[in-house]
Design an enzyme around this catalytic site. Structure first.
Site, PDB file in Angstrom:
ATOM      1  NE  ARG A   1       1.796  28.887  73.166  1.00  0.00           N
ATOM      2  CZ  ARG A   1       0.902  29.642  73.796  1.00  0.00           C
ATOM      3  NH1 ARG A   1       0.570  29.376  75.031  1.00  0.00           N
ATOM      4  NH2 ARG A   1       0.339  30.661  73.190  1.00  0.00           N
TER       5      ARG A   1
ATOM      6  CB  THR B   1     -11.396  22.225  86.406  1.00  0.00           C
ATOM      7  OG1 THR B   1     -12.825  22.274  86.275  1.00  0.00           O
ATOM      8  CG2 THR B   1     -10.893  23.594  86.819  1.00  0.00           C
ATOM      9  CG  HIS B   2     -12.661  22.731  79.466  1.00  0.00           C
ATOM     10  ND1 HIS B   2     -11.915  23.771  78.948  1.00  0.00           N
ATOM     11  CD2 HIS B   2     -13.715  22.569  78.647  1.00  0.00           C
ATOM     12  CE1 HIS B   2     -12.500  24.209  77.844  1.00  0.00           C
ATOM     13  NE2 HIS B   2     -13.597  23.501  77.637  1.00  0.00           N
TER      14      HIS B   2
ATOM     15  CG  ASP C   1      -9.403  22.264  76.735  1.00  0.00           C
ATOM     16  OD1 ASP C   1      -8.817  22.316  77.831  1.00  0.00           O
ATOM     17  OD2 ASP C   1      -9.791  23.281  76.129  1.00  0.00           O
TER      18      ASP C   1
END
Ligand code: GRF
Length: 186
Positions: free
Chosen positions: A61, A106-107, A143
């Protein structure tokens, strides 16, 4: 004028809404072949595929994050909008001299409820009667960054994940471009 990049992995309907809203997009990056890339190509927006081949637990990652970071820096991007981008970045993206505070997301839930990639299914399963979407600044904590805008969407008795998600996306397609425009003009 700030230079904006949009990051996609999927359908790209939010990217399309941004284009239709007239947002100036300097670069689109995708982590896989997807419709979002085709939308960028068709709109004549420069695009990069930084392919994520590895979906296992050994996925590097940090290295992947550095590859995307290099593309953003190479194009002098000021602001990054994730729009259905499905790879979580590691710390190099959130360093003060990288894109700390300059990555938006945006979640499809009213955060802090229902974090993670199954937000719509989780909300439906829980039985909430109202859910929605959240536009926020992305941080290293998934988030959980500062919230910029939210809008509620009512859950209907007959809703499936698909029908509910589509109604949430309808709201995201308006709220996200407007929020970005506000930030670009500020
Ligand atoms: C949106 O609901 C977003 O919140 C979520 O993925 C969806 C992207 O939709 N992370 P699309 O690919 O723009 O159609």
């Amino acid at each position: 004028m700030l230079k904006l990049a949009v990051l996609v992995s999927g359908q790209g309907s939010i990217l399309k809404a941004m284009i239709e809203e007239g947002l100036q997009i300097s670069l689109v990056i995708a982590d896989r072949e997807c419709r979002g890339l085709t939308i960028a190509k068709d709109a004549g927006i420069p695009y990069e595929l930084v392919l994520r081949k590895d979906f296992t637990e050994t996925f590097d990652r940090v290295d992947y994050t550095k590859q995307v970071l290099a593309k953003l820096r190479g194009d002098n991007i000021d602001l990054v909008a994730m729009a259905g981008f499905m790879t979580v970045f590691e710390w190099p993206m959130f360093e003060a001299d990288a894109y700390a505070g300059k990555i938006l997301n945006t979640h499809p839930s009213l955060l802090p409820s229902f974090k993670g990639e199954h937000a719509v299914a989780d909300a439906l399963e829980y039985g909430v009667k109202v859910t929605g979407c959240t536009i926020h600044r992305a941080t290293i904590d998934l988030d959980a960054g500062p919230i910029l805008a939210q809008e509620a969407v009512r859950v209907l008795d007959r809703d499936t994940v698909e029908t509910l998600w589509e109604r949430i996306k309808e709201v995201e397609r308006t709220l996200y471009p407007l929020t970005i425009r506000r930030l670009m003009l500020a």
